[in-house]
Write a protein that holds these residues in place. Structure first.
Motif, PDB file in Angstrom:
ATOM      1  N   TRP A 103       0.842  -1.220   0.000  1.00  0.00           N
ATOM      2  CA  TRP A 103       0.000   0.000   0.000  1.00  0.00           C
ATOM      3  C   TRP A 103       0.872   1.263   0.000  1.00  0.00           C
ATOM      4  N   LYS A 104       1.939   1.206   0.810  1.00  0.00           N
ATOM      5  CA  LYS A 104       2.793   2.402   0.942  1.00  0.00           C
ATOM      6  C   LYS A 104       3.434   2.793  -0.386  1.00  0.00           C
ATOM      7  N   LYS A 105       3.577   1.768  -1.282  1.00  0.00           N
ATOM      8  CA  LYS A 105       4.263   2.058  -2.560  1.00  0.00           C
ATOM      9  C   LYS A 105       3.296   2.577  -3.618  1.00  0.00           C
ATOM     10  N   TRP A 106       2.003   2.381  -3.383  1.00  0.00           N
ATOM     11  CA  TRP A 106       1.034   2.712  -4.434  1.00  0.00           C
ATOM     12  C   TRP A 106       0.718   4.204  -4.487  1.00  0.00           C
ATOM     13  N   ASP A 107       0.261   4.587  -5.686  1.00  0.00           N
ATOM     14  CA  ASP A 107      -0.248   5.939  -5.865  1.00  0.00           C
ATOM     15  C   ASP A 107      -1.739   5.890  -5.501  1.00  0.00           C
ATOM     16  N   ASN A 108      -2.022   5.928  -4.194  1.00  0.00           N
ATOM     17  CA  ASN A 108      -3.409   5.683  -3.764  1.00  0.00           C
ATOM     18  C   ASN A 108      -4.305   6.891  -3.960  1.00  0.00           C
ATOM     19  N   ARG A 109      -5.547   6.586  -4.214  1.00  0.00           N
ATOM     20  CA  ARG A 109      -6.559   7.638  -4.368  1.00  0.00           C
ATOM     21  C   ARG A 109      -7.232   7.869  -3.021  1.00  0.00           C
ATOM     22  N   VAL A 110      -7.466   9.118  -2.705  1.00  0.00           N
ATOM     23  CA  VAL A 110      -8.258   9.425  -1.503  1.00  0.00           C
ATOM     24  C   VAL A 110      -9.644   9.820  -1.994  1.00  0.00           C
ATOM     25  N   ILE A 111     -10.650   9.091  -1.562  1.00  0.00           N
ATOM     26  CA  ILE A 111     -12.013   9.392  -1.997  1.00  0.00           C
ATOM     27  C   ILE A 111     -12.536  10.541  -1.131  1.00  0.00           C
ATOM     28  N   VAL A 112     -12.948  11.596  -1.807  1.00  0.00           N
ATOM     29  CA  VAL A 112     -13.403  12.784  -1.062  1.00  0.00           C
ATOM     30  C   VAL A 112     -14.890  13.072  -1.282  1.00  0.00           C
ATOM     31  N   GLY A 113     -15.502  12.337  -2.202  1.00  0.00           N
ATOM     32  CA  GLY A 113     -16.926  12.584  -2.449  1.00  0.00           C
ATOM     33  C   GLY A 113     -17.577  11.405  -3.143  1.00  0.00           C
ATOM     34  N   GLY A 114     -18.890  11.461  -3.194  1.00  0.00           N
ATOM     35  CA  GLY A 114     -19.636  10.427  -3.914  1.00  0.00           C
ATOM     36  C   GLY A 114     -20.846  11.080  -4.551  1.00  0.00           C
TER      37      GLY A 114
END
Ligand SMILES: Cc1ncc(COP(=O)(O)O)c(C=O)c1O
Length: 458
Positions: free
Chosen positions: A33-44
């Protein structure tokens, strides 16, 4: 304006960074996980999730199988806000609260055979409650030795200790085995590619084997526990017609309670509002969760028959009462969400819509089944599952050794849909009210993903 956007972007970058520093994600190798370019979900919005850079992803797994109406459904949000203004929380320990009563009445109306509702916060605790009720039921009936359980291979019932004991998936739970409770395993009605002839055999063979196990161990068991209609986390295994009914009959015949776990399959997933009724089974205890609130708030319920409930009645000094409860048992805002959600089912005739989409899904799965890496395709309602194989070997890793589930998550997101697999088992489990155009997008992406995996496996 541009400056504002830039600042916003910086804030969201900071969030992604802080996530890696502070958050421990479920079922996740954090080293990866630490290596990934993770997305932060801020809305739906509607059936889409929106990330920190404004990108949209179709919520392809219904936010872990619980979302019904997509995000921001006005009717649910406004009932929750109304409740928030009226009463935020009040305990059920020694007090009653209005939304929990209204919801219980609604639930009992369509859960034929059930008489009372016990609230908890999630599917796992609903299952723990069911287990404790079953064991204490027998104790209250002066049969205190009925303390073990029978459950199915490939079952999954949650991540708390009792639930893990029932739904023991070795890969997940081996480390915790020393602290789990005794459970006898009955076979799952599972044949990867049943011929029409073998379908009836699966049911009969399974029932015969299960009866043998009940005869051997049932005397010391409180209940047999099954998922209702299908085992999802254990591999998307859909029961053949008649199986659940026969299990139910076996329990009656051998003096075992039947606990039916409808956490993942209740409220329409398999095309029926209440799956245990559609299966013509007669459980003693039933668990619901996930879609109960439309996926808007944590809430679960354990329903019981009058027979179970009455066994807990008596003089205070007999100590027959049920010793279970959580701080947020029967939480008013979650109950308000569930009430609004259930009203919407009726107003929008959701079950009919699910059945129509299920036909469409079935047609599109024919395309899926033509992929040479797909095998054992199964489908019911808005649930489908299939295996990914290459030369009869499961595709667990891509050529570069990346686990296939990582590949599926990453690549599907690039194509604007969030999908997850269970290792080499692909589960299709969209939000229940998904519009046709979004279901089409989901399946188009699914097909493109299969092409990519096929190319990689050549
Ligand atoms: C059949 C079943 N029971 C129980 C659970 C546990 O529910 P929760 O994750 O809300 O604890 C799940 C979760 O996927 C499930 O599929």
């Amino acid at each position: 304006m541009l400056l504002e956007q830039f600042e916003y972007h910086l804030i969201e970058m900071r969030l992604a960074h802080a996530d890696k520093r502070c958050i421990w994600h479920p079922y996740t190798q954090m080293e990866d996980w630490k290596k990934w370019d993770n997305r932060v979900i801020v809305g739906g919005k509607g059936f889409y999730l929106i990330d920190n850079e404004g990108r949209r992803y179709l919520d392809g797994i219904a936010s872990m199988w619980c979302n019904v109406w997509g995000h921001g459904k006005n009717e649910i949000v406004s009932k929750m806000s109304e409740q928030l203004r009226t009463l935020q929380h009040s305990t059920l320990f020694g007090l009653a609260s209005a939304p929990s009563i209204t919801l219980a009445e609604k639930l009992l109306k369509f859960s034929r055979g059930m008489q009372s509702v016990f609230y908890s916060d999630n599917g796992s605790t609903a299952v723990e409650v069911a287990m404790k009720m079953a064991v204490q039921y027998w104790r209250n009936k002066s049969r205190p030795k009925k303390t073990h359980f029978i459950a199915l291979e490939h079952g999954y019932h949650g991540d708390t200790l009792g639930a893990m004991s029932l739904g023991y998936i070795a890969k997940y739970f081996r480390a915790y085995k020393p602290i789990l409770t005794k459970v006898y395993r009955a076979p799952s009605p599972w044949d990867k590619s049943p011929s029409a002839k073998s379908k009836a055999n699966i049911v009969n063979t399974c029932i015969e084997q299960t009866e043998r196990i009940i005869m051997k161990y049932g005397y010391g068991c409180a209940a047999l526990v099954i998922e209702s209609g299908a085992q999802i986390a254990g591999g998307g295994i859909i029961y053949e017609k008649g199986y659940q009914r026969k299990i139910s009959d076996l329990c009656k015949k051998h003096d075992l309670l039947l606990i039916v776990d409808e956490v993942a399959t209740g409220f329409g997933r398999l095309g029926n509002m209440i799956e245990y009724l559609a299966q013509r089974s007669t459980p003693d205890i039933v668990c619901f969760g996930k879609a109960l609130t439309g996926g808007y708030s944590p809430l679960a319920v354990t329903l019981t028959t009058a027979e179970i409930y009455n066994a807990f009645l008596g003089n205070y000094s007999e100590n027959k009462q049920f010793y279970h409860g959580h701080t947020f048992t029967g939480h008013p805002i979650a109950c308000a969400a569930a009430i609004a959600n259930l009203d919407l089912y009726k107003r929008h005739n959701l079950l009919q819509k699910i059945r129509e989409n299920s036909h469409y899904l079935g047609r599109r799965l024919e395309e899926v089944s033509r992929s040479p890496i797909v095998s054992s395709l199964r489908h019911k309602g808005l649930l489908a599952a299939f295996e990914l194989h290459n030369n009869k070997k499961p595709i667990n890793y891509m050529k570069n050794k990346e686990p296939i589930q990582y590949f599926i998550m990453r690549e599907s997101m690039k194509m604007g849909v969030f999908l997850r697999s269970l290792a080499n088992t692909m589960i299709v489990i969209p939000p229940l009210a998904i519009p046709r155009r979004d279901l089409r997008t989901l399946l188009d992406v699914q097909l493109r993903l299969l092409q990519k995996i096929e190319q990689d496996s050549k």
